[in-house]
Design a protein around this motif. Structure first.
Motif, PDB file in Angstrom:
ATOM      1  N   LEU A   1      33.357  26.817  44.136  1.00  0.00           N
ATOM      2  CA  LEU A   1      34.732  27.138  43.766  1.00  0.00           C
ATOM      3  C   LEU A   1      34.808  28.443  42.976  1.00  0.00           C
ATOM      4  O   LEU A   1      35.747  29.235  43.162  1.00  0.00           O
ATOM      5  CB  LEU A   1      35.326  25.988  42.950  1.00  0.00           C
ATOM      6  CG  LEU A   1      35.567  24.677  43.719  1.00  0.00           C
ATOM      7  CD1 LEU A   1      36.088  23.605  42.777  1.00  0.00           C
ATOM      8  CD2 LEU A   1      36.532  24.895  44.867  1.00  0.00           C
ATOM      9  N   SER A   2      33.825  28.666  42.096  1.00  0.00           N
ATOM     10  CA  SER A   2      33.829  29.917  41.337  1.00  0.00           C
ATOM     11  C   SER A   2      33.666  31.118  42.260  1.00  0.00           C
ATOM     12  O   SER A   2      34.378  32.124  42.147  1.00  0.00           O
ATOM     13  CB  SER A   2      32.699  29.893  40.300  1.00  0.00           C
ATOM     14  OG  SER A   2      32.903  28.856  39.357  1.00  0.00           O
TER      15      SER A   2
ATOM     16  N   THR B   1      26.737  30.517  38.259  1.00  0.00           N
ATOM     17  CA  THR B   1      28.088  29.999  38.002  1.00  0.00           C
ATOM     18  C   THR B   1      28.516  30.294  36.573  1.00  0.00           C
ATOM     19  O   THR B   1      29.660  30.707  36.314  1.00  0.00           O
ATOM     20  CB  THR B   1      28.134  28.482  38.266  1.00  0.00           C
ATOM     21  OG1 THR B   1      27.726  28.216  39.603  1.00  0.00           O
ATOM     22  CG2 THR B   1      29.539  27.940  38.059  1.00  0.00           C
ATOM     23  N   ASN B   2      27.602  30.079  35.639  1.00  0.00           N
ATOM     24  CA  ASN B   2      27.930  30.364  34.239  1.00  0.00           C
ATOM     25  C   ASN B   2      28.253  31.844  34.040  1.00  0.00           C
ATOM     26  O   ASN B   2      29.175  32.204  33.287  1.00  0.00           O
ATOM     27  CB  ASN B   2      26.762  29.958  33.340  1.00  0.00           C
ATOM     28  CG  ASN B   2      26.636  28.443  33.211  1.00  0.00           C
ATOM     29  OD1 ASN B   2      27.588  27.714  33.460  1.00  0.00           O
ATOM     30  ND2 ASN B   2      25.450  27.983  32.850  1.00  0.00           N
TER      31      ASN B   2
ATOM     32  N   HIS C   1      31.960  32.888  32.684  1.00  0.00           N
ATOM     33  CA  HIS C   1      32.066  33.291  31.287  1.00  0.00           C
ATOM     34  C   HIS C   1      31.924  34.793  31.051  1.00  0.00           C
ATOM     35  O   HIS C   1      32.326  35.271  29.984  1.00  0.00           O
ATOM     36  CB  HIS C   1      31.007  32.550  30.467  1.00  0.00           C
ATOM     37  CG  HIS C   1      31.062  31.059  30.642  1.00  0.00           C
ATOM     38  ND1 HIS C   1      32.237  30.346  30.566  1.00  0.00           N
ATOM     39  CD2 HIS C   1      30.093  30.147  30.911  1.00  0.00           C
ATOM     40  CE1 HIS C   1      31.986  29.065  30.764  1.00  0.00           C
ATOM     41  NE2 HIS C   1      30.695  28.918  30.983  1.00  0.00           N
ATOM     42  N   ALA C   2      31.336  35.522  32.007  1.00  0.00           N
ATOM     43  CA  ALA C   2      31.167  36.966  31.810  1.00  0.00           C
ATOM     44  C   ALA C   2      31.894  37.783  32.861  1.00  0.00           C
ATOM     45  O   ALA C   2      32.056  38.993  32.695  1.00  0.00           O
ATOM     46  CB  ALA C   2      29.677  37.322  31.805  1.00  0.00           C
TER      47      ALA C   2
ATOM     48  N   THR D   1      34.589  29.842  26.538  1.00  0.00           N
ATOM     49  CA  THR D   1      34.141  28.740  27.392  1.00  0.00           C
ATOM     50  C   THR D   1      35.265  27.727  27.559  1.00  0.00           C
ATOM     51  O   THR D   1      35.874  27.297  26.591  1.00  0.00           O
ATOM     52  CB  THR D   1      32.917  28.047  26.772  1.00  0.00           C
ATOM     53  OG1 THR D   1      31.893  29.037  26.598  1.00  0.00           O
ATOM     54  CG2 THR D   1      32.404  26.940  27.662  1.00  0.00           C
ATOM     55  N   ARG D   2      35.481  27.317  28.810  1.00  0.00           N
ATOM     56  CA  ARG D   2      36.523  26.327  29.069  1.00  0.00           C
ATOM     57  C   ARG D   2      36.046  24.956  28.642  1.00  0.00           C
ATOM     58  O   ARG D   2      34.888  24.600  28.825  1.00  0.00           O
ATOM     59  CB  ARG D   2      36.872  26.319  30.564  1.00  0.00           C
ATOM     60  CG  ARG D   2      37.563  27.567  31.015  1.00  0.00           C
ATOM     61  CD  ARG D   2      37.955  27.460  32.468  1.00  0.00           C
ATOM     62  NE  ARG D   2      36.779  27.316  33.296  1.00  0.00           N
ATOM     63  CZ  ARG D   2      36.847  27.151  34.617  1.00  0.00           C
ATOM     64  NH1 ARG D   2      38.008  27.065  35.213  1.00  0.00           N
ATOM     65  NH2 ARG D   2      35.755  27.050  35.326  1.00  0.00           N
ATOM     66  N   ARG D   3      36.974  24.189  28.124  1.00  0.00           N
ATOM     67  CA  ARG D   3      36.608  22.868  27.647  1.00  0.00           C
ATOM     68  C   ARG D   3      36.643  21.876  28.802  1.00  0.00           C
ATOM     69  O   ARG D   3      37.549  21.854  29.586  1.00  0.00           O
ATOM     70  CB  ARG D   3      37.572  22.391  26.555  1.00  0.00           C
ATOM     71  CG  ARG D   3      37.503  23.237  25.295  1.00  0.00           C
ATOM     72  CD  ARG D   3      38.442  22.679  24.255  1.00  0.00           C
ATOM     73  NE  ARG D   3      38.381  23.446  23.029  1.00  0.00           N
ATOM     74  CZ  ARG D   3      39.112  23.199  21.960  1.00  0.00           C
ATOM     75  NH1 ARG D   3      39.969  22.188  21.969  1.00  0.00           N
ATOM     76  NH2 ARG D   3      38.999  23.938  20.887  1.00  0.00           N
ATOM     77  N   GLY D   4      35.599  21.035  28.814  1.00  0.00           N
ATOM     78  CA  GLY D   4      35.577  19.950  29.787  1.00  0.00           C
ATOM     79  C   GLY D   4      35.285  20.435  31.184  1.00  0.00           C
ATOM     80  O   GLY D   4      35.277  21.600  31.493  1.00  0.00           O
TER      81      GLY D   4
END
Length: 413
Positions: free
Chosen positions: A229-230, A334-335, A339-340, A370-373
């Motif tokens: 999805l990202s 993905t991270n 996030h960047a 960072t998105r929560r959850g």
């Protein structure tokens, strides 16, 4: 008053009564066995011996019947459905040890003998209570003038007014016995039919195994579908920006979106099938380090520059380690995307001796919050590394986010 009468109107009371009466009916063949013994065994002519054989022989006979393994399963199912209460959580299962067989034998004998008492009282008490209730107003025509029956004698006495209250009291005692016997058996049934210590340990182990498997599947779903999805989001945005100026790149991005979405749907279908404890229509192939080129190409199409150095020796990495390493790289990419943003990513994967080394870094840049959850992120990677008995470090270093993972190649053994 209503509180006292509530158990009488409760359906659970009469379900328990039916369980008890059924036990009384089951005891009849054992009594017939006692009668058969009194007629066939020699030296059985004393009345007391006959009574003892008829009434006591069903006790050991019912106990021996309860030693049959399937009796525990049948009794457990009946107890759970009819007695309810504390027994509603029982899991019907056949006896697998002598300890559970002995407990089941004791329960079966208790069920039958308590049941026969309740059944006998249920047959005898109501007619007697009705007789007492109607005694003051009914001539039963029993006995003769010379030898009056006990009923006629009571009818002629001064205590006749006690008959109706005695009838009501008799019915009340019967109802109380039914309620108390049902509640008592419901409470003690788990002691006799509940799991043994070995079964409790096996049940806890199975529950832990299912929980671990579902956690693993959730992590797989997060890593595969989350990455897809990202990447799809960035690919769609890039294709939209160059749709008119560079149709060729837009078509390539749309093709990559289709491929990523299809792969994500296959993973989703596979994982959901396992979570529903159904056999999937087909076994979904598990990606390994051999599939890294395709993963990196999809990431590049999304507009991320990936500088990758892949050791040729990754081909000999054990399958279990290779699958986990692929998911680690996928989650790391993905991270970085989440996030960047579209920052350059450096990736190195190589085999050093008996260990697989993975190093990934990207500039922090305008790092997003960072998105929560919704995901496991670094925690999920750390879980994978821990399972494989590897080592991991992750965090900011010299203006970049750096993650290093070292996995022993013998982790799969």
């Amino acid at each position: 008053m209503l509180r006292v009468l509530r158990p009488v109107s409760d359906r659970a009371t009469w379900r328990r009564w039916s369980y008890l009466v059924g036990g009384g009916a089951l005891l009849m063949p054992y009594w017939f066995l006692g009668l058969l013994l009194t007629s066939t065994l020699p030296l059985v002519d004393h009345p007391l011996v006959v009574v003892l054989l008829v009434f006591l022989s069903p006790i050991p006979a019912a106990f021996v019947t309860g030693l049959v393994p399937q009796v525990r399963a049948l009794e457990g199912a009946a107890v759970r459905e009819l007695l309810g209460g504390a027994s509603a959580e029982l899991t019907p299962r056949a006896s697998r040890s002598w300890e559970t067989r002995v407990r089941t034998g004791a329960w079966f004998s208790l069920h039958l003998h308590v049941g026969v008492v309740i059944a006998a009282l249920s047959l005898a008490v109501p007619p007697f209570a009705v007789l007492l209730l109607l005694l003051p107003v009914t001539d039963w025509g029993l006995g003769t003038v010379a030898e009056p029956s006990p009923v006629q004698a009571w009818k002629q006495s001064d205590a006749l007014w006690l008959a109706p209250p005695a009838g009501v009291l008799t019915l009340a005692v019967l109802l109380a016995l039914i309620v108390l016997a049902g509640q008592a058996l419901s409470r003690v049934a788990p002691v006799f039919l509940g799991p043994s210590p070995a079964e409790r340990v096996a049940e806890l182990e199975e529950r832990a195994r299912r929980l671990a498997e579902r956690t693993r599947l959730a992590r797989e779903l997060h890593d595969s579908v989350g990455h897809a999805l990202s990447v799809v989001t960035l690919q769609a945005a890039a294709a939209g920006r160059v749709l008119d100026s560079d149709p060729g790149f837009a078509r390539e991005a749309l093709g990559a979106i289709e491929e990523s979405a299809r792969a994500a749907l296959e993973d989703l279908d596979h994982v959901l099938g396992l979570l529903r404890e159904e056999r999937p229509s087909r076994t979904a192939p598990q990606a390994t380090l051999r599939d890294l080129d395709r993963l990196l190409e999809q990431t590049r199409i999304a507009g991320v520059k990936v500088d990758a150095a892949l050791d040729a020796d990754v081909e000999r990495v054990p399958a279990a380690v290779s699958r986990e390493a692929y998911r680690i790289v996928q989650e790391g990419l993905t991270n970085a995307l989440r996030h960047a943003g579209k920052v350059p990513v450096r990736l190195r994967v190589e085999v050093r001796g008996d260990r697989l080394e993975v190093e990934m870094s990207n500039p922090l840049g305008a790092r997003r919050a960072t998105r929560r959850g919704g995901g496991s992120g670094i925690g999920g990677i750390r879980d994978r590394v821990t399972v494989l008995r590897g080592e991991m470090t992750a965090g900011p270093e010299d203006g970049a986010w750096r993650m290093t993972v070292s996995l022993p190649l013998g982790s799969a053994s």
